[in-house]
Write an enzyme that holds these catalytic residues in place. Structure first.
Site: not given
Ligand code: NAP
Length: 490
Positions: A164, A187, A189, A263-264, A297, A471
């Site tokens: 995002n 790594k 997305a 950061e979730l 997020c 962060e």
């Molecule tokens: P995600 O599905 O958790 O993916 C995030 C990253 O993790 C991607 O690079 C993804 O790779 C990787 N990943 C997925 N499954 C994995 C596994 N089993 N092992 C290791 N890495 C893995 O999240 P998203 O859909 O990209 O992002 C949206 C989420 O991020 C929302 O929940 C949002 O709130 C959160 N977010 C939080 C913050 C914050 O600062 N707190 C900021 C931005 C976003 P692939 O793309 O290759 O699957």
């Protein structure tokens, strides 16, 4: 069609040097394919990036470990100047990066430009912080000796980022890691890797030595990340993404006791009290909800509005949301771009259907758009019941869910009724109330009479299941350092 040919067609994209497609490991570009990157506004394939195996992941560890002693020994001033040059290059190529982000992520150009500026600031901020790493010197309470605390780079760091904010989530980790003296493996997305590779090109140009920053993409993040974390030379995992994946990675990192920053996900409440300035609250609501078309997020996920201002707020927000122009991110007229995937649209549709089924009223929008691209229109729902699924889950889209409340204590209780605790917003003219409510909210960040809180100079992060660590700010660099204590006798 290659990325280069797509981007060459785009009038705003001027720099072919940013068309990097390949793993970047040890200063080498290793071409390959296997992961298509698509334009969410059309579904067209923009480019293919390589699909790293476990072996490629371990080669990246090797490269980062080989570069680690040299980078750690590089004077802080020199590390700082490299980061500063990277900031300058990002700023000079801001328009190219914005177009790239907009193409692969779908966000409106204005949002993409904002992201590039925000992302680059992390390099400038950490260029400054690199030279101000704190230490401590005290006399032990017993008087027997002195306590000296030094901070050392923690070691090879694995950085995992979401789609995002493809630029900012990477620089928010790379900046402090490099400032601290760590080498990294990024790594990004799978949906948005092109921005990460383009930034690695700029890093090369800025003088980042080979192996200090390595970038890889993979279709099998589970096994590749597990193998990287199992290598004893890797000492840090900094992850930004969803809470479920964060939980899995915490468990994986526990096997080799790797330090984690997480950061979730979020479920931000946005509280509007009767005495709030209505126009300011509406301006703030539009930013808090619609930056990145709701795919943030920190996005306001639940609007709690007090009885006296409720109807005017609903009418005002509905008018503003209905007036937004939906379209491809790269169209300069667009204010709300497409969602990242068709799956994301389906999730939003399901949450809206659930809320409407429980009694929510649709004020504008409310149904996915037909035709090509992952479009969902700006939507306002009021009368949303507390048991709607969208009260608990991240909507991650352009849907404003409005709930009504009467008493301050009720608003606080509802706002805290979530497993998340990332961001919260409060609008009131009463400063005492603002601070009182702020202190009662279980979140890492509170915006008072503001719709935006992200700032590289401030600690960003969440409480509860929104994460671990911070962060940005003055403490962000310590996430990439290990404290070493010396008991000293003169
Ligand atoms: P995600 O599905 O958790 O993916 C995030 C990253 O993790 C991607 O690079 C993804 O790779 C990787 N990943 C997925 N499954 C994995 C596994 N089993 N092992 C290791 N890495 C893995 O999240 P998203 O859909 O990209 O992002 C949206 C989420 O991020 C929302 O929940 C949002 O709130 C959160 N977010 C939080 C913050 C914050 O600062 N707190 C900021 C931005 C976003 P692939 O793309 O290759 O699957």
């Amino acid at each position: 069609m290659t990325l280069a040919s797509v981007l060459n067609l785009h009038p705003d994209f001027s720099d072919p040097a940013l068309h990097a497609e390949g793993h970047y490991i040890g200063g080498h570009w290793l071409p390959g394919g296997g992961i298509p990157v698509t334009d969410p506004s059309t579904g067209a394939v923009l480019a293919e990036v390589p699909d790293a195996s476990v072996e490629v992941g371990l080669a990246a560890v090797e490269a980062a470990a080989a570069a680690a002693p040299g980078w750690r020994a590089t004077p802080a001033r020199q590390r700082s100047e490299i980061l500063r040059r990277w900031f300058t290059l990002m700023t000079e190529r801001a328009e190219d990066l914005a177009v790239l982000i907009s193409l692969e992520n779908g966000k409106a150009l204005a949002d993409a430009r904002g992201e590039v500026a925000y992302a680059a600031e992390f390099f400038r901020w950490y260029a400054e912080e690199a030279t101000r790493i704190p230490g401590e010197f005290r006399t032990a309470p017993s008087g027997a000796n002195r306590i000296l605390v030094d901070h050392e780079p923690i070691g090879v760091s694995l950085l995992i980022t979401p789609w995002n904010f493809p630029a900012a989530m990477a620089t928010r980790k790379i900046g402090p890691a490099l400032a601290a003296g760590c080498t990294v493996i990024l790594k990004p997305a799978s949906e948005t890797p092109l921005t990460a590779f383009a930034m690695a090109r700029l890093g090369e140009e800025a003088g980042v030595p080979p192996g200090v920053v390595n970038v890889l993409t993979t279709r099998q993040p589970g096994p590749v990340v597990a193998a990287i974390l199992a290598d004893p030379r890797v000492r840090k995992l900094s992850f930004t993404g969803s809470t479920p994946v964060g939980r899995q990675l915490l468990a994986e990192a526990a096997k080799s006791v790797v330090s984690c920053s997480m950061e979730l996900g979020g479920n931000a409440p946005f509280l509007v009290f009767d005495d709030a300035d209505l126009s300011a609250a509406l301006d703030g609501a539009m930013v808090a909800k619609m930056r990145n078309a709701g795919e943030a997020c920190t996005a306001a996920n639940r609007f709690y509005v007090q009885d006296g201002i409720h109807d005017a707020f609903v009418a005002g927000l509905t008018e503003r949301m209905a007036a937004l122009r939906v379209g491809a991110g790269t169209d300069p007229m667009t204010q709300c771009g497409p969602m990242i995937t068709a799956k994301a649209v389906a999730k939003i549709e399901a949450l809206v259907t659930d809320a409407v089924g429980r009694g929510a009223r649709v004020r504008t929008g409310g149904a996915a758009m037909t035709g090509a691209g992952n479009f969902y229109p700006p939507t306002v729902l009021d009368n949303v019941p507390a048991d709607a699924a969208m009260a608990r889950e991240e909507i991650f889209g352009p849907v404003a869910a409005i709930y009504r409340f009467s008493e301050e204590a009720e608003a606080i209780r509802l706002a805290n009724d979530t497993e998340y605790g990332l961001a919260a917003y409060v609008y009131t003219a009463d400063l005492k109330r603002a601070l009182r409510v702020g202190r009662s909210l279980e979140s890492g960040m509170v915006a008072l009479n503001r719709g935006l809180m992200s700032d590289p100079a401030a600690p960003f992060g969440g409480a509860k299941q929104s994460g671990l660590g911070r962060e940005g700010g003055t403490t962000g660099i310590l996430e990439f350092m290990e404290a070493k204590y010396y008991a000293v006798d003169f």
